[in-house]
Design an enzyme around this catalytic site. Structure first.
Site, PDB file in Angstrom:
ATOM      1  N   ILE A 261       3.696  -5.466  -8.877  1.00 13.49           N
ATOM      2  CA  ILE A 261       4.436  -3.914 -10.024  1.00 13.49           C
ATOM      3  C   ILE A 261       4.415  -3.487  -8.870  1.00 13.49           C
ATOM      4  O   ILE A 261       5.386  -2.245  -9.621  1.00 13.49           O
ATOM      5  CB  ILE A 261       2.780  -3.669 -10.208  1.00 13.49           C
ATOM      6  CG1 ILE A 261       2.310  -4.567 -11.468  1.00 13.49           C
ATOM      7  CG2 ILE A 261       2.549  -2.118 -11.338  1.00 13.49           C
ATOM      8  CD1 ILE A 261       0.879  -4.697 -11.710  1.00 13.49           C
TER       9      ILE A 261
ATOM     10  N   MET B 155       1.251   0.787   1.982  1.00 11.89           N
ATOM     11  CA  MET B 155       0.271   0.788   3.183  1.00 11.89           C
ATOM     12  C   MET B 155       0.247  -0.934   2.468  1.00 11.89           C
ATOM     13  O   MET B 155      -0.675  -1.988   2.888  1.00 11.89           O
ATOM     14  CB  MET B 155      -1.578   1.202   3.093  1.00 11.89           C
ATOM     15  CG  MET B 155      -1.007   2.945   3.645  1.00 11.89           C
ATOM     16  SD  MET B 155      -2.843   3.111   3.248  1.00 11.89           S
ATOM     17  CE  MET B 155      -4.143   1.742   3.631  1.00 11.89           C
TER      18      MET B 155
ATOM     19  N   LYS C 222      -4.166  -5.639  -5.515  1.00 15.64           N
ATOM     20  CA  LYS C 222      -3.684  -4.803  -4.437  1.00 15.64           C
ATOM     21  C   LYS C 222      -3.541  -5.331  -2.471  1.00 15.64           C
ATOM     22  O   LYS C 222      -4.896  -5.622  -1.964  1.00 15.64           O
ATOM     23  CB  LYS C 222      -3.923  -3.306  -3.255  1.00 15.64           C
ATOM     24  CG  LYS C 222      -3.284  -2.213  -2.886  1.00 15.64           C
ATOM     25  CD  LYS C 222      -3.801  -1.206  -2.292  1.00 15.64           C
ATOM     26  CE  LYS C 222      -3.741  -0.200  -3.236  1.00 15.64           C
ATOM     27  NZ  LYS C 222      -4.249   1.366  -3.500  1.00 15.64           N
TER      28      LYS C 222
ATOM     29  N   ASP D  30      -5.070  12.672  -1.431  1.00 14.31           N
ATOM     30  CA  ASP D  30      -4.101  12.977  -1.502  1.00 14.31           C
ATOM     31  C   ASP D  30      -3.891  13.087  -3.193  1.00 14.31           C
ATOM     32  O   ASP D  30      -3.540  12.410  -3.672  1.00 14.31           O
ATOM     33  CB  ASP D  30      -3.581  11.346  -1.398  1.00 14.31           C
ATOM     34  CG  ASP D  30      -1.848  11.439  -1.281  1.00 14.31           C
ATOM     35  OD1 ASP D  30      -1.036  12.432  -1.189  1.00 14.31           O
ATOM     36  OD2 ASP D  30      -1.387   9.715  -1.012  1.00 14.31           O
TER      37      ASP D  30
END
Length: 647
Positions: A24, A29, A47, A141
């Site tokens: 995707i 990272m 992830k 963030d």
């Protein structure tokens, strides 16, 4: 690009549970993949940390900390983390899959948003951050890239990858600066300190961008932007866009105060203030007779009550920009002439009612027309390109479309089973419930490597060219089965499907070469050569080598020969009488070690076994196999003796 060919994780089943379908996104990272949880039969996002970072224990700890931190949160505006694990060199998270687009995508396509709509996005973001702050976690963030607007109208905060548990002192490691410069608080820039008020500052910067269409500070370098965060005050959005209310200016000024002590204490405190500002804003008027969207936010019963995502505007719903309102003056201002008689008054009232009724009918007609063509009868074909075909079909069906999967087409850039095109095209106005056809990509066109073994190089090149491939590297190798000059094998192998127009390497036979069996024992050499079809003749002679050792051969090893050729081996009878081995002196017998017989074992196992017994090992390649066909010397030998093995 086809990730099935360039990304080895695609198609892999992580930990025997998550079958990776497609990639995707790829970040600094980690990469995020669409996967199927085969155990629970549900679509998830996985992830996977980049290999270079997975080798760093500090990054691995941070990655695993993300799973533990976010998995402890349960909030409708936070992407849920299901699982964390490792599969060989892959370190991964399993997360909720949320189809939609980022707030950055919305800003790119629409520019700045009306004030009410901007708050209706920021409020659920604050609700999510408020839940994290109450749990002792900070995001670090916050930015439009980390805010998802789902296809069914929800707001989700993603990527708590830099969030860490706030320590008792509310301090993080001194000197660390984690985040994105454009949204970073002054204290993050100067000292690396970040707490819940740092997230509040970032939300304020994001709200400024939603209201004005740009960030408050611009600079040639990241450090110049960081300098302005530290030394300048964020300007009021009304100085950039004229229709911003003073209450919204005040909310943003409080959130972005350079002194953390003067900001709202956490996201929940800012949430209460934002809801109050939203309540006081005038509702955006309808445009072209359309009804205005109902106010999506209701005040919270208490500061701790979470904001309901079900109350926000649907994704893609466009709130019209404010237009000049029609002024309604007091009735007395309309009386420009004295009142006349009763009959004239009645006629005037009837005329007024007639005109008002006609106007009302016209407004209703315009509104109905606007509903029919803009919102009620027609809709736009959604953008499902580059999404997994199964997920895209489900998404379109949830939006009320009838979906058909069309014939897949080859494409060099769009991965296999991803949406390549749609019919009608994306953005086309169609009736609600219409049929749309999704065209999946078959990935790059592939062809089969043809069988060219035994062909000449010229014929092989012709066959490979007809198959849609080209010839790459050409090398030579000895062969006892394929005549000199003919093709021995290809790389990739025959029958393998490869991308069209890719290259195939050829190995051409250098002919049959005579194996070099010198230093091998007579029985081993004779057996090996006879199995290869050679006629073996033996000559014996006195030599200082152990009896039975092949000390010479004719033809010599490595020379070109033909099957069935004669081979003359010269074999040692041993030394003259009276000669003895150096280790045969009395007292040296204890140094002798039995040499393991490693014939017919793999070369690797043979080397390990001989070295473990205390011997040195030298190998010689006879036929290119990984099995030992000969060994010399055998029996008992002094420790440290060099043992030759042939394979």
């Amino acid at each position: 690009m086809d990730t099935t060919l360039t990304d080895p994780i695609v198609g892999h089943v992580l930990d025997g549970r998550y079958r990776v379908e497609s990639r995707i996104a790829r970040g600094g990272m980690a990469s995020v993949y669409l996967a199927l949880d085969v155990r629970l039969d549900r679509t998830v996002a996985v992830k996977v940390m980049h290999h270079t970072l997975a080798e760093d224990p500090q990054f691995v700890r941070r990655f695993i900390g993300e799973a533990r931190s976010v998995a402890s949160l349960s909030h409708p505006n936070i992407v849920q983390v299901f699982d964390q694990g490792t599969d060989g060199k892959h370190v991964y998270l399993s997360m909720e899959y949320v189809p939609g687009r980022t707030l950055r995508d919305v800003l790119r396509s629409r520019g700045r948003l009306p004030a009410r709509e901007a708050l209706e996005i920021v409020i659920p973001v604050l609700a999510a951050l408020g839940a994290a702050h109450q749990a002792g976690l900070i995001h670090r963030d916050v930015k439009p890239e980390n805010v998802l607007l789902t296809d069914d109208g929800r707001v989700k905060v993603v990527d708590f990858g830099l969030a860490r548990a706030v320590e008792a002192t509310n301090q993080t490691k001194t000197g660390m600066m984690i985040g994105t410069i454009g949204y970073m608080s002054p204290e993050q820039v100067t000292s690396g300190v970040a707490d819940s008020r740092s997230d509040v500052y970032s939300v304020g910067i994001m709200l400024f961008e939603l209201l004005t269409g740009r960030q408050p500070y611009e600079g040639d370098t990241p450090m110049s932007v960081a300098y302005r965060h530290v030394h300048d005050s964020v300007p009021a959005p009304s100085t950039v866009v004229g229709d911003i209310s003073p209450s919204l200016d005040a909310l943003l000024a409080a959130a972005t105060d350079r002194d953390p002590a003067k900001r709202p204490s956490d996201a929940t405190a800012m949430l209460v203030a934002a809801v109050e500002v939203h309540r006081t804003l005038p509702k955006t008027p309808a445009k072209n007779g359309q009804h205005a969207a109902p106010g999506p936010v209701t005040p919270l019963a208490s500061p701790a009550e979470p904001y309901s995502t079900g109350q926000m505007l649907a994704v893609g719903a466009h709130t019209p920009k404010p237009v000049n309102r029609t002024m309604v003056q007091p009735r007395g201002d309309l009386l420009t002439t004295p009142q006349e008689g009763h009959s004239r008054s009645v006629i005037k009232r009837r005329s007024t009612w007639f005109v008002a009724g006609l106007a009302l009918l016209m407004v209703a007609g315009v509104a109905l027309t606007g509903w029919w063509f803009s919102g009620g009868r027609y809709t736009k074909v959604p953008d499902l390109l580059n999404q997994n075909i199964t997920v895209a079909k489900q998404t379109a069906e949830q939006q009320g479309f009838v979906v058909k999967i069309g014939q897949a087409r080859f494409d060099e850039h769009v991965g296999k089973d991803m949406v390549l095109d749609s019919d009608p095209e994306v953005g086309t106005e169609v009736a609600k419930g219409a049929l749309i056809t999704l065209i999946p990509s078959a990935g790059p066109e592939t062809v089969t490597v043809p069988k060219v073994q035994g062909m000449s190089e010229a014929d092989a090149r012709e066959a490979i060219g007809k198959a849609g491939l080209s010839v790459g590297r050409v090398s030579k190798a000895a062969s006892d089965t394929v005549a000199r000059g003919l093709i021995v094998k290809t790389s990739p192998d025959v029958g393998r499907r490869v991308r069209k127009n890719s290259s195939v390497n050829l190995v051409i036979s250098a002919g049959l070469l005579m194996p070099d069996v010198t230093q091998m024992m007579r029985d081993q050499a004779e057996q090996f050569l006879r199995e290869k079809g050679f006629n073996v003749q033996i000559d014996e002679t006195t030599d200082d080598t152990p009896p039975g050792t092949v000390i010479a051969q004719d033809p010599a090893g490595g020379s070109e020969t033909v099957a069935g050729a004669n081979v003359r081996l010269t074999v040692s009878r041993g030394p003259d009488q009276g000669w003895h081995w150096p280790w045969e002196n009395e007292g040296d017998q204890a140094a002798l070690v039995q040499v393991p017989d490693v014939r017919f074992k793999s070369v690797e196992d043979a080397q390990n076994e001989l070295k473990a017994a205390g011997f040195k090992v030298k190998t010689r390649n006879l036929v290119g196999t990984q099995r030992v066909v000969g060994e010399q010397p055998l029996g008992q030998q002094p420790a440290g003796t060099q043992i030759m093995i042939w394979h």
